[in-house]
Design an enzyme around this catalytic site. Sequence first.
Site, mmCIF file in Angstrom:
data_model
loop_
_atom_site.group_PDB
_atom_site.id
_atom_site.type_symbol
_atom_site.label_atom_id
_atom_site.label_comp_id
_atom_site.label_asym_id
_atom_site.label_seq_id
_atom_site.Cartn_x
_atom_site.Cartn_y
_atom_site.Cartn_z
ATOM 1 N N ARG A 110 0.865 -1.094 -0.100
ATOM 2 C CA ARG A 110 -0.179 -0.052 -0.153
ATOM 3 C C ARG A 110 0.850 1.140 -0.098
ATOM 4 N NH1 ARG A 110 -4.894 0.652 3.998
ATOM 5 N NH2 ARG A 110 -5.228 2.654 2.976
ATOM 6 N N HIS A 143 -6.770 8.756 11.861
ATOM 7 C CA HIS A 143 -6.754 7.117 11.732
ATOM 8 C C HIS A 143 -5.269 6.923 11.644
ATOM 9 C CE1 HIS A 143 -11.248 6.777 10.481
ATOM 10 N NE2 HIS A 143 -11.035 6.749 11.928
ATOM 11 N N CYS A 180 6.238 1.193 18.201
ATOM 12 C CA CYS A 180 6.683 -0.090 18.852
ATOM 13 C C CYS A 180 5.589 -0.705 19.164
ATOM 14 C CB CYS A 180 7.875 0.344 19.821
ATOM 15 S SG CYS A 180 8.199 -1.162 20.753
ATOM 16 N N CYS A 233 14.255 -0.589 21.128
ATOM 17 C CA CYS A 233 14.189 -1.702 21.921
ATOM 18 C C CYS A 233 14.417 -2.986 21.064
ATOM 19 C CB CYS A 233 13.018 -1.884 22.772
ATOM 20 S SG CYS A 233 11.488 -2.313 22.040
ATOM 21 N N GLY A 257 -15.744 14.038 0.779
ATOM 22 C CA GLY A 257 -15.512 12.510 0.423
ATOM 23 C C GLY A 257 -15.430 11.532 1.310
ATOM 24 N N ASN A 265 -19.668 15.602 -1.844
ATOM 25 C CA ASN A 265 -19.453 14.066 -2.271
ATOM 26 C C ASN A 265 -19.859 13.843 -3.563
ATOM 27 O OD1 ASN A 265 -19.943 11.130 -1.920
ATOM 28 N ND2 ASN A 265 -19.162 11.290 0.185
#
Length: 256
Positions: A72, A125, A133, A159, A196, A222
Amino acid sequence: MAEDNLLNEIAAIVGRARRPVAMTGAGISAESGIPTFRGKDGFWKDEDVTRLATLEGFLADPHKVWEWYDWRRSQIRQTRPNPGHFAIAEHERLVVGRGGSFTTITQNIDGLHAMAGSHSVVELHGNIWYSRCLKACTTELTHLPSTPLPEYPPPCPRCGDILRPHVVWFGESLDPLVIEESLRLAGEADVMLVVGTSSQVYPAAGLPYVTKRAGGMVIEINLEPTELTYSADFSLHGRSGEILPDLLSRAREFAE
Ligand code: OAD
């Protein structure tokens, strides 16, 4: 002509707004070549993909999930902002230049708003170019701009455990600070442009109602009617890459 009058009426409202907010979804990036989620060729039509976008799917096979995210990322890497993104960025400059505030709240993880020049962007999002991590050894994000990655899953530079994509998966909650900030912005907005998005995924889908309850106007852009259309003050149907540059250049004529 009637449509022209309507556009000018909306442009006057947008042009005079002091604290407008743009709330965007996958549709604004569609004209950049990034598929939406629920359209006829949408991402989530493939159920296997839905299973990849979960913590359980990641824990079961982090290599496979990273391979998919890297694919992606490589697709998104080839895209550029379109006139819809640029019109929003230009409008932010105008509003801020005359002492107002303008923020884009986006559900998109592609980073195209920032690439177009938007400065104030809330990413509900997450962002596909960042990782964190899995064990949360730190709250700091790791920027992984290159694709393909040399190895899957990439190791945490601090880490040595594994990194996960900094995106919200199915069943996960949004960052509470991000929710708080977007609720504040929606509550203070005098105008919210909702661009949208199918307005089906909460809490994003609830933000226009926060603006409305606080007395602001909601303007939807839209391709087609959505869950929000009935409640919006205005709904413009067409491509955001065409409507936004037209609407926002008209709005500038009304800017005080
Ligand atoms: P959807 O795929 O649900 O909706 C995209 C919307 O964009 C639809 O309403 C289309 O009609 C509209 N659209 C498509 N092309 C357009 C164009 N050129 N101009 C204007 N509108 C256009 O995408 P979202 O609403 O963004 O979450 O989906 C919300 C969330 O659901 C996503 O952020 C993602 C997904 O699950 C996560 O991954 C956490």
